[in-house]
Write a protein that holds these residues in place. Sequence first.
Motif, short mmCIF file in Angstrom:
data_model
loop_
_atom_site.label_atom_id
_atom_site.label_comp_id
_atom_site.label_asym_id
_atom_site.label_seq_id
_atom_site.Cartn_x
_atom_site.Cartn_y
_atom_site.Cartn_z
N ILE A 9 21.51 -35.30 28.07
CA ILE A 9 21.40 -35.66 26.66
C ILE A 9 21.25 -37.18 26.52
O ILE A 9 20.41 -37.68 25.77
N ARG A 10 22.06 -37.92 27.27
CA ARG A 10 22.02 -39.38 27.19
C ARG A 10 20.67 -39.94 27.63
O ARG A 10 20.13 -40.86 27.01
N ALA A 37 30.43 -31.39 25.52
CA ALA A 37 29.18 -31.94 26.05
C ALA A 37 28.20 -32.26 24.93
O ALA A 37 27.50 -33.28 24.98
N LEU A 38 28.15 -31.42 23.89
CA LEU A 38 27.22 -31.66 22.79
C LEU A 38 27.57 -32.91 22.00
O LEU A 38 26.71 -33.45 21.28
N TRP A 41 25.77 -37.52 19.68
CA TRP A 41 26.18 -38.54 18.72
C TRP A 41 26.82 -39.76 19.37
O TRP A 41 26.89 -40.82 18.75
N LEU A 42 27.33 -39.61 20.60
CA LEU A 42 28.03 -40.70 21.26
C LEU A 42 27.21 -41.24 22.42
O LEU A 42 26.60 -40.48 23.17
N LEU A 43 27.19 -42.54 22.58
CA LEU A 43 26.52 -43.13 23.74
C LEU A 43 27.21 -42.74 25.03
O LEU A 43 26.58 -42.53 26.06
N VAL A 78 17.57 -37.91 20.31
CA VAL A 78 18.20 -37.92 21.61
C VAL A 78 18.21 -39.33 22.17
O VAL A 78 17.21 -40.05 22.11
N GLN A 79 19.37 -39.73 22.71
CA GLN A 79 19.46 -41.06 23.30
C GLN A 79 18.45 -41.21 24.43
O GLN A 79 18.42 -40.40 25.33
#
Length: 266
Positions: free
Chosen positions: A87-88, A166-167, A171-173, A263-264
């Motif tokens: 995700i990151r 994990a999801l 929203w979090l870096l 997505v980051q």
Amino acid sequence: MRLYAAVTMSGFRRYATYRVATAAGIFTNTVFGCIVAYTYMALWDQRPHLGGYDLSQALTFVWIGQALLAAVALMGGGFQEELQERIRSGDIAVDLYRPVDLQLWWLAADLGRALFQLLGRGIAPMVLGSLVFELTLPRSALTWVWFLLSVALAVCVGFAVRYLVALSAFWLLDASGISMMSGLLCLFFSGMILPLNVFPGELGEVARTLPWAAMLQVPADVLLGEHRGLGLVRALAFQAGWAAVLLAAGRALQSVATRKVVVQGG
């Protein structure tokens, strides 16, 4: 279903390749189990039948915890870090384009991991613990069947909790903080540190209704014969209910994330 079965077997084979790590895990679980077992012996010597368990049942609870530690991922791990990194980095976009259900894909892979960890790191510590300590193990094959069913439900609950964590990476870096918090809550409220039956008053009542109780306390009580008849049905329904609720929450959060969040890195 063939695809998800293949993913499950792939997950099993993936973890089966780490033989040295598995051997190290068996050693660690066994040593830690012995330390906790001797601690329990001192505690139960001062407080016999604490939490409704005799000493043999308490020691059995210790080794059930060691057997399920890796299988249910009570300290986190498994797919969680990999999914967070995807995700990151933005690689999750590739996963979303695949003609498969994202949640079922990771669930299937985690079931394969859990199966290997139960066989590879679960049986050996339990056997070694039974050679050193007097454990209360059921003689009825049916009890073992109910226990395995309860373990399967525990794995599903554990997956659902870690999937939600994990999801949060959408929203979090960096989701390592919430992952650490989730692991600590799991260790405390699953019964890994002390059986939830030992918790006093309202704390114990609340702890036994939380989803983490379905990950260790319930399977342990099933094997110890604490749940019989209608009580067994209620215990399994408790696990299945939490699995359904948390999986549905994960699916809803996934839908929100993939529709509303950039997505980051992507």
